[in-house]
Design a protein around this motif. Structure first.
Motif, PDB file in Angstrom:
ATOM      1  N   LYS A  53     -37.973 -36.207  -5.880  1.00 18.57           N
ATOM      2  CA  LYS A  53     -37.600 -35.867  -7.260  1.00 18.57           C
ATOM      3  C   LYS A  53     -36.850 -37.028  -7.880  1.00 18.57           C
ATOM      4  CE  LYS A  53     -35.275 -31.854  -7.141  1.00 18.57           C
ATOM      5  NZ  LYS A  53     -34.650 -30.605  -7.559  1.00 18.57           N
ATOM      6  N   THR A  54     -37.045 -37.245  -9.171  1.00 23.21           N
ATOM      7  CA  THR A  54     -36.295 -38.328  -9.818  1.00 23.21           C
ATOM      8  C   THR A  54     -34.835 -37.913  -9.960  1.00 23.21           C
ATOM      9  OG1 THR A  54     -36.669 -37.459 -12.036  1.00 23.21           O
ATOM     10  CG2 THR A  54     -38.319 -39.026 -11.190  1.00 23.21           C
ATOM     11  N   MET A  55     -34.001 -38.914 -10.185  1.00 27.94           N
ATOM     12  CA  MET A  55     -32.572 -38.594 -10.390  1.00 27.94           C
ATOM     13  C   MET A  55     -32.390 -37.763 -11.646  1.00 27.94           C
ATOM     14  SD  MET A  55     -30.119 -41.652  -9.224  1.00 27.94           S
ATOM     15  CE  MET A  55     -28.577 -40.786  -9.177  1.00 27.94           C
ATOM     16  N   ALA A  56     -33.243 -38.023 -12.653  1.00 29.33           N
ATOM     17  CA  ALA A  56     -33.165 -37.213 -13.873  1.00 29.33           C
ATOM     18  C   ALA A  56     -33.417 -35.741 -13.548  1.00 29.33           C
ATOM     19  CB  ALA A  56     -34.180 -37.714 -14.896  1.00 29.33           C
ATOM     20  N   GLU A  57     -34.375 -35.509 -12.624  1.00 26.08           N
ATOM     21  CA  GLU A  57     -34.691 -34.125 -12.238  1.00 26.08           C
ATOM     22  C   GLU A  57     -33.598 -33.506 -11.360  1.00 26.08           C
ATOM     23  OE1 GLU A  57     -39.580 -34.485 -12.287  1.00 26.08           O
ATOM     24  OE2 GLU A  57     -38.472 -35.027 -10.488  1.00 26.08           O
ATOM     25  N   HIS A  58     -32.988 -34.333 -10.530  1.00 27.23           N
ATOM     26  CA  HIS A  58     -31.909 -33.813  -9.680  1.00 27.23           C
ATOM     27  C   HIS A  58     -30.698 -33.424 -10.526  1.00 27.23           C
ATOM     28  CE1 HIS A  58     -33.108 -34.417  -5.504  1.00 27.23           C
ATOM     29  NE2 HIS A  58     -33.604 -35.604  -5.815  1.00 27.23           N
ATOM     30  N   LEU A  59     -30.343 -34.322 -11.467  1.00 31.89           N
ATOM     31  CA  LEU A  59     -29.044 -34.150 -12.128  1.00 31.89           C
ATOM     32  C   LEU A  59     -29.119 -33.335 -13.417  1.00 31.89           C
ATOM     33  CD1 LEU A  59     -27.683 -37.684 -11.290  1.00 31.89           C
ATOM     34  CD2 LEU A  59     -26.809 -35.524 -10.418  1.00 31.89           C
ATOM     35  N   ARG A  60     -30.261 -33.299 -14.041  1.00 33.82           N
ATOM     36  CA  ARG A  60     -30.469 -32.427 -15.202  1.00 33.82           C
ATOM     37  C   ARG A  60     -29.303 -32.529 -16.205  1.00 33.82           C
ATOM     38  NH1 ARG A  60     -34.341 -28.424 -14.407  1.00 33.82           N
ATOM     39  NH2 ARG A  60     -33.127 -26.793 -15.402  1.00 33.82           N
ATOM     40  N   PHE A  61     -29.034 -33.774 -16.639  1.00 34.23           N
ATOM     41  CA  PHE A  61     -27.949 -33.989 -17.601  1.00 34.23           C
ATOM     42  C   PHE A  61     -28.298 -33.379 -18.959  1.00 34.23           C
ATOM     43  CE2 PHE A  61     -26.820 -37.949 -15.016  1.00 34.23           C
ATOM     44  CZ  PHE A  61     -25.703 -37.353 -14.449  1.00 34.23           C
ATOM     45  N   SER A  62     -27.275 -32.873 -19.601  1.00 36.41           N
ATOM     46  CA  SER A  62     -27.472 -32.231 -20.907  1.00 36.41           C
ATOM     47  C   SER A  62     -26.373 -32.677 -21.874  1.00 36.41           C
ATOM     48  CB  SER A  62     -27.427 -30.710 -20.702  1.00 36.41           C
ATOM     49  OG  SER A  62     -27.139 -30.037 -21.896  1.00 36.41           O
ATOM     50  N   ILE A  63     -26.747 -32.774 -23.130  1.00 32.87           N
ATOM     51  CA  ILE A  63     -25.789 -33.179 -24.174  1.00 32.87           C
ATOM     52  C   ILE A  63     -25.342 -31.941 -24.957  1.00 32.87           C
ATOM     53  CG2 ILE A  63     -25.420 -34.667 -26.196  1.00 32.87           C
ATOM     54  CD1 ILE A  63     -26.103 -36.185 -23.523  1.00 32.87           C
ATOM     55  N   ALA A  64     -24.044 -31.817 -25.128  1.00 28.24           N
ATOM     56  CA  ALA A  64     -23.477 -30.683 -25.879  1.00 28.24           C
ATOM     57  C   ALA A  64     -23.515 -31.009 -27.372  1.00 28.24           C
ATOM     58  CB  ALA A  64     -22.045 -30.415 -25.432  1.00 28.24           C
ATOM     59  N   TYR A  65     -24.340 -30.234 -28.082  1.00 25.86           N
ATOM     60  CA  TYR A  65     -24.538 -30.500 -29.515  1.00 25.86           C
ATOM     61  C   TYR A  65     -23.221 -30.418 -30.292  1.00 25.86           C
ATOM     62  CZ  TYR A  65     -27.896 -30.831 -33.388  1.00 25.86           C
ATOM     63  OH  TYR A  65     -28.649 -31.263 -34.435  1.00 25.86           O
TER      64      TYR A  65
END
Ligand code: XUL
Ligand code: CO
Length: 444
Positions: free
Chosen positions: A39-51
């Motif tokens: 899995k990519t790191m993007a998929e592992h970490l699932r970062f999200s931005i708080a609107y």
């Protein structure tokens, strides 16, 4: 969708430059494309931005008005501005390489004069969000309803003593759930912003908790009715804005949910700064949720230990995050959850670059913690010591205790006739702290 002019022309997409890089606008540890265990790191970490923080926060505090002026914050009416702001938001999500975002209904669309008008505004913006999600691939981690800013909610939403306000909150959550579903939201969050009290002199605490549970049950029923499959998450917080909030911490919420038979429907969205406000380290809340199989998602931030309120700062503390990551990975990860940066710029951080530095720092810190935690778990030294520490429960009378095969009488007999005085066994705390320090200092 037609290509529009960049709204953030001064910053390009952030690249991974490696740990030795001195470029402040590059990732040092977060390489979104790096594949780890398939899995990519993007998929592992699932970062999200708080609107709310990144696109509605303007640096204002109780002592002064906003300091942060973004060029997209002007236009002929509130809906037009909201549409342009959303273009800027998706440009940022893409440039910062965050695969997810999260919002309150009122963050993305302006409140109208009536509920019907607010819903209409929301529909217009949601249609735009849908297009932007499709064009960029950015997804919705979770949606929620803002049930705390408008004066109508000053005495709470579902715990308001006025049934009229309860009804209004129900209507607002109904709509927020619908739009979360429409946008493919993977979770729906309940943070009880004013679900608590200011004084017990005017409060029927038991009745308010019954109402809160009734509200949650209605949400569960409605999710089923509309086929919303996202995970429900409760976000505990002990206080602020109210003196006391019913969703105090994970342990309190587990008791509440089990009392009302709701526990199967909820997991937790744990926020670092909320944990510390409740008097717990971040890792404690993760362990409490994981032990109940209710670890859902993380609101990634930190407080200031010198201050007693929710400062929502970006977290660059490798030690705190490594401890948290070890507990998260040991629990099997976050599932449909992710790491949502519920963190805001300081009031004097007025440049758009500051928003990038803040997220780069937070993402890198989590990425480094993720890598160190994987190494710690792969080597299994702590786990071995913990397993050894409890090994007396693996066999004999210890196993009988765990299996409910013995009681006080059998155990008394055992101590009197056979076991006698237990031998003192070291907890090895200093040894373990040194071991953890070594992992953190050595990095990856
Ligand atoms: C407030 C807070 C909220 C929730 C969503 O302290 O954390 O923004 O995350 O309502
Ligand atoms: Co939060």
């Amino acid at each position: 969708m037609k290509k529009t002019k960049a709204l953030i022309p001064s910053v390009q997409q952030i690249a991974y430059d490696g740990a030795k890089s001195n470029n402040p606008l590059a990732f040092k540890h977060y390489n979104p494309d790096e594949v780890i265990d398939g899995k990519t790191m993007a998929e592992h970490l699932r970062f999200s931005i708080a609107y709310w923080h990144s696109f509605r926060g303007n640096g204002s505090d109780p002592f002064g008005s906003g300091t942060i002026n973004r060029p997209w914050e002007s236009g002929k009416d509130a809906v037009t501005v909201a549409l342009k702001r959303m273009d800027a938001a998706f440009e940022f999500f893409t440039k910062i390489r965050a695969p997810f975002y999260a919002f309150h209904d009122r963050d993305i669309a302006p409140e109208g004069k009536t509920l019907a008008e607010s819903n209409k505004n929301l529909d217009k913006i949601v249609a735009h969000a849908k297009e932007l999600q499709k064009a960029t691939g950015v997804k919705l981690l979770w949606g929620t309803a803002n049930l705390f800013s408008n004066p109508r909610f000053m005495n709470g939403a579902s715990t308001n003593p006025d049934a009229h306000v309860f009804a209004y909150a129900a209507a607002q959550v109904k709509k927020a759930m619908e739009v979360t579903k429409e946008l493919g939201g993977e979770n729906y969050v309940f943070w009880g912003g004013r679900e608590g009290y200011e004084t017990l002199l005017n409060t029927n605490l038991g009745r308010e908790q019954d109402h809160l549970a009734a509200f949650m049950q209605m949400a569960v029923d409605y999710a089923k009715e509309i086929g919303f499959k996202g995970q429900f998450l409760i976000e505990p917080k002990p206080k602020e804005p109210t003196k006391h909030q019913y969703d105090f911490d994970c342990a309190t919420c587990i008791g509440f949910l089990r009392t009302y038979g709701l526990h199967k429907h909820f997991k937790f969205n744990i926020e670092t700064n909320h944990a510390t406000l409740a008097g717990h380290p971040f890792q404690h809340e993760i362990e409490v949720a994981a032990a109940a199989d209710m670890l859902g998602s993380i609101d990634a931030n930190t407080g200031d230990t010198m201050l007693g309120w929710d400062t929502d700062q970006f977290n660059t503390d490798t030690r705190e995050l490594t401890l948290a990551m070890v507990s998260i990975l040991k629990a099997g990860g976050l599932g449909t959850g992710g790491f949502n940066f519920d963190a805001k710029l300081r009031r004097p951080s007025v440049d758009i670059e500051d928003l990038f530095y803040a997220h780069i720092g937070g993402m890198d810190a989590y990425a480094l913690a993720f890598k160190i935690a994987r190494k710690i778990l792969a080597e299994g030294k702590f786990e071995q010591i913990v397993a050894d520490r409890y090994s007396s429960f693996d066999k004999g009378f210890g196993a009988d205790i765990e299996n409910g095969k013995v009681g006080f009488k059998e155990l008394e007999k055992l101590v009197l006739t056979k076991l006698g005085e237990p031998k003192l066994q070291s907890g090895k705390q200093e040894y373990l702290e040194n071991l953890m320090a070594q992992y953190i200092n050595n990095g990856v």
